[in-house]
Design a protein around this motif. Structure first.
Motif, short mmCIF file in Angstrom:
data_model
loop_
_atom_site.label_atom_id
_atom_site.label_comp_id
_atom_site.label_asym_id
_atom_site.label_seq_id
_atom_site.Cartn_x
_atom_site.Cartn_y
_atom_site.Cartn_z
N ARG A 175 -18.89 21.87 -6.58
CA ARG A 175 -18.85 22.04 -8.03
C ARG A 175 -17.52 22.58 -8.53
NH1 ARG A 175 -24.71 22.81 -9.14
NH2 ARG A 175 -24.21 23.42 -11.26
N ASN A 176 -16.91 23.46 -7.76
CA ASN A 176 -15.78 24.23 -8.26
C ASN A 176 -14.45 23.61 -7.83
OD1 ASN A 176 -13.78 26.15 -8.72
ND2 ASN A 176 -15.12 27.88 -8.24
N PRO A 177 -13.63 23.21 -8.82
CA PRO A 177 -12.36 22.57 -8.49
C PRO A 177 -11.44 23.48 -7.68
CG PRO A 177 -12.47 23.12 -10.83
CD PRO A 177 -13.84 23.33 -10.27
N LEU A 178 -11.52 24.78 -7.94
CA LEU A 178 -10.69 25.71 -7.16
C LEU A 178 -11.05 25.64 -5.69
CD1 LEU A 178 -10.65 28.88 -9.46
CD2 LEU A 178 -8.74 27.32 -8.98
N ASN A 179 -12.34 25.46 -5.41
CA ASN A 179 -12.78 25.38 -4.03
C ASN A 179 -12.27 24.11 -3.35
OD1 ASN A 179 -14.08 27.81 -3.92
ND2 ASN A 179 -16.09 26.99 -4.43
N ILE A 180 -12.30 23.00 -4.09
CA ILE A 180 -11.80 21.75 -3.50
C ILE A 180 -10.31 21.92 -3.18
CG2 ILE A 180 -11.44 19.28 -3.85
CD1 ILE A 180 -13.87 19.23 -5.67
N GLY A 181 -9.59 22.51 -4.10
CA GLY A 181 -8.16 22.76 -3.87
C GLY A 181 -7.93 23.68 -2.67
N ALA A 182 -8.76 24.73 -2.57
CA ALA A 182 -8.61 25.69 -1.47
C ALA A 182 -8.92 25.04 -0.13
CB ALA A 182 -9.53 26.89 -1.70
N VAL A 183 -9.90 24.15 -0.12
CA VAL A 183 -10.25 23.43 1.11
C VAL A 183 -9.08 22.53 1.53
CG1 VAL A 183 -11.70 21.58 2.05
CG2 VAL A 183 -12.75 23.49 0.80
N ALA A 184 -8.51 21.84 0.54
CA ALA A 184 -7.38 20.94 0.84
C ALA A 184 -6.21 21.73 1.43
CB ALA A 184 -6.95 20.21 -0.42
N ARG A 185 -5.98 22.90 0.87
CA ARG A 185 -4.88 23.72 1.37
C ARG A 185 -5.14 24.19 2.81
NH1 ARG A 185 -2.73 29.02 -1.92
NH2 ARG A 185 -1.43 29.97 -0.28
N ALA A 186 -6.38 24.62 3.06
CA ALA A 186 -6.74 25.05 4.42
C ALA A 186 -6.56 23.90 5.40
CB ALA A 186 -8.18 25.56 4.45
N MET A 187 -6.97 22.71 4.98
CA MET A 187 -6.84 21.55 5.85
C MET A 187 -5.38 21.29 6.19
SD MET A 187 -9.61 18.90 4.19
CE MET A 187 -9.09 17.59 5.31
N SER A 188 -4.54 21.36 5.16
CA SER A 188 -3.14 21.07 5.43
C SER A 188 -2.52 22.19 6.27
CB SER A 188 -2.40 20.80 4.12
OG SER A 188 -1.67 21.91 3.69
N ASN A 189 -2.97 23.43 6.10
CA ASN A 189 -2.48 24.52 6.95
C ASN A 189 -2.77 24.26 8.43
OD1 ASN A 189 -3.39 27.15 4.58
ND2 ASN A 189 -1.40 26.20 4.93
N PHE A 190 -3.91 23.66 8.70
CA PHE A 190 -4.28 23.47 10.11
C PHE A 190 -4.04 22.04 10.60
CE2 PHE A 190 -6.79 27.34 9.06
CZ PHE A 190 -6.13 28.18 9.94
N GLY A 191 -3.35 21.25 9.78
CA GLY A 191 -2.91 19.94 10.26
C GLY A 191 -3.95 18.83 10.17
N PHE A 192 -4.92 18.97 9.30
CA PHE A 192 -5.90 17.90 9.11
C PHE A 192 -5.68 17.26 7.74
CE2 PHE A 192 -7.87 20.98 11.98
CZ PHE A 192 -8.09 20.16 13.08
N ASN A 193 -5.96 15.97 7.62
CA ASN A 193 -5.66 15.35 6.33
C ASN A 193 -6.71 14.43 5.74
OD1 ASN A 193 -5.27 13.02 7.86
ND2 ASN A 193 -3.16 13.61 8.26
N SER A 194 -7.86 14.31 6.38
CA SER A 194 -8.87 13.43 5.78
C SER A 194 -9.98 14.22 5.10
CB SER A 194 -9.47 12.50 6.84
OG SER A 194 -10.56 11.79 6.26
N LEU A 195 -9.92 14.23 3.78
CA LEU A 195 -10.94 14.90 2.98
C LEU A 195 -11.82 13.86 2.32
CD1 LEU A 195 -12.11 17.45 1.57
CD2 LEU A 195 -10.32 17.19 -0.16
N ARG A 196 -13.13 14.03 2.44
CA ARG A 196 -14.06 13.11 1.81
C ARG A 196 -15.03 13.90 0.94
NH1 ARG A 196 -15.50 8.89 6.79
NH2 ARG A 196 -13.40 8.02 6.90
N LEU A 197 -15.32 13.35 -0.21
CA LEU A 197 -16.19 14.05 -1.16
C LEU A 197 -17.41 13.20 -1.45
CD1 LEU A 197 -13.04 14.76 -3.15
CD2 LEU A 197 -14.51 16.66 -2.50
#
Lengths: 241, 241
Positions: A15-37
């Motif tokens: 629901r929360n756009p901030l959360n989607i953004g935070a997840v994307a950032r965490a993914m990029s921090n750890f070297g993953f790049n496939s996000l699916r919603l």
């Protein structure tokens, strides 16, 4: 040699756009790049796309109408849950126990990790697509922030990155499992095992069962052939009756 | 026996109230309750106090004018840094290497973990109060979100706390598997999947298949019921033919 698989982080009804953004950032921090919603609140997703720090990842994020579609190409689907006493249809593992299994599978095939909505987590139906689930060992009654939960899970996966032995079994993808499930379910309905009233629940139970079995690609194919033959027999018998 | 020490999470010059709230929530998730703030933006701290989920922890948070004051009662002070190539005055450890040292110290004394501001991290002066620092193994140039960094560090400290959920699956005994195999094989013969000539080999293949599936006791029972019902249907049809 088979090529390494991808890890897909799948957010279900976020629901929360901030959360989607935070997840994307965490993914990029750890070297993953496939996000699916899966069915994100449209507004949330649009806002999230403008989040700082992981722009390309968010631009590449894919939207799906159902969990089944989102995990179709994955041979291991992992759920996450905040609750200790939730009745789960499958095994519950700690992140530390889960990570080596995920790394091993990633050596050759795709893996999905599902995170539910902030409010309700994953539903029983969502979980029926998972082989097993992970619970981060928290205390108290407050659930974890979504971005933090993703960060901890991804951190655990890269924590001991170097040493994953390759797994030599090719496990069935979700799409293959669904084909087995479809024939099997047809048989159960045809034979009267499944009652019309309880069809949706029975279908979910069958899905749970098939995922617990950890079926390889070859075995899925073999099972499909067996069940198809039995279905043919029942169908043929039905025609004659 | 000396009493166990406290872990103090120390935020230095944090600017964003959402981050302070997220840190408090992560702390409460992992069972820690001492939050200390060094020169937070006053506005940020006031807003953070109204954050959901960790109200008491935020109310109890203490403010300090300097890092020196904030860590005065600690015998181990650990810094955190996002940068790989930063020149540090001391050893840099992974969270995995740091956690056992922190746990050991906490058995009898207080420990502080410092997190710098979102923009600049910890200064050389801040770091001069630390015995050593931790770097979470990230990739790329984007620094971690503060709340996520705290979550990962605290998770690592409690990671081996032993409370990992035990996997309690009772796997099917051979006798149970044989019952499933017997009905399944009957179905395959009845449906024409198994040819008389190759019966022994087919039976062995089916047995191999069932063992690869790692079936639990409950699932074996469920499968048995399903297959029996299908067999009944085929048998009934056969009787009529």
């Amino acid at each position: 040699m088979p090529k390494a698989g991808h890890l897909h982080v799948i957010l279900v009804r976020t629901r929360n756009p901030l959360n989607i953004g935070a997840v994307a950032r965490a993914m990029s921090n750890f070297g993953f790049n496939s996000l699916r919603l899966v069915n994100p609140y449209t507004e949330a997703f649009r806002e999230a796309r403008s989040a700082v720090g992981a722009a390309q990842l968010l631009k590449d994020a894919r939207e799906f109408k159902s969990v089944a579609d989102a995990v179709a190409d994955c041979s291991l689907v992992v759920g996450t849950t905040a609750l200790r006493n939730r009745k789960l249809p499958h095994a519950l593992k700690s992140p530390a126990a889960a990570a080596p299994l995920i790394r091993k599978r990633l050596a050759s095939q795709d893996v999905a990790i599902l995170f539910g909505s902030e409010k309700t987590g994953l539903s029983a139906d969502d979980l029926s697509h998972c082989h097993w689930s992970v619970r981060i060992p928290t205390v108290g009654n407050i659930s974890m922030n979504l971005g933090q939960a993703v960060a901890v899970c991804l951190y655990e996966i890269v924590r001991d990155r170097k040493s994953a032995p390759r797994e030599k079994i090719d496990y069935a993808t979700t799409a293959q499992l669904e084909r087995v499930a479809a024939i099997f379910f047809e048989l159960l309905r045809e034979s009267g095992y499944v009652k019309p009233k309880t069809e949706p629940m029975s279908e979910r139970k069958l899905r749970d069962l098939l995922r617990r079995l950890q079926i390889s690609e070859d075995d899925a194919q073999q099972l499909q052939g067996m069940l198809r033959q039995i279905a043919w027999k029942i169908g043929a018998a039905g025609d004659r009756a």
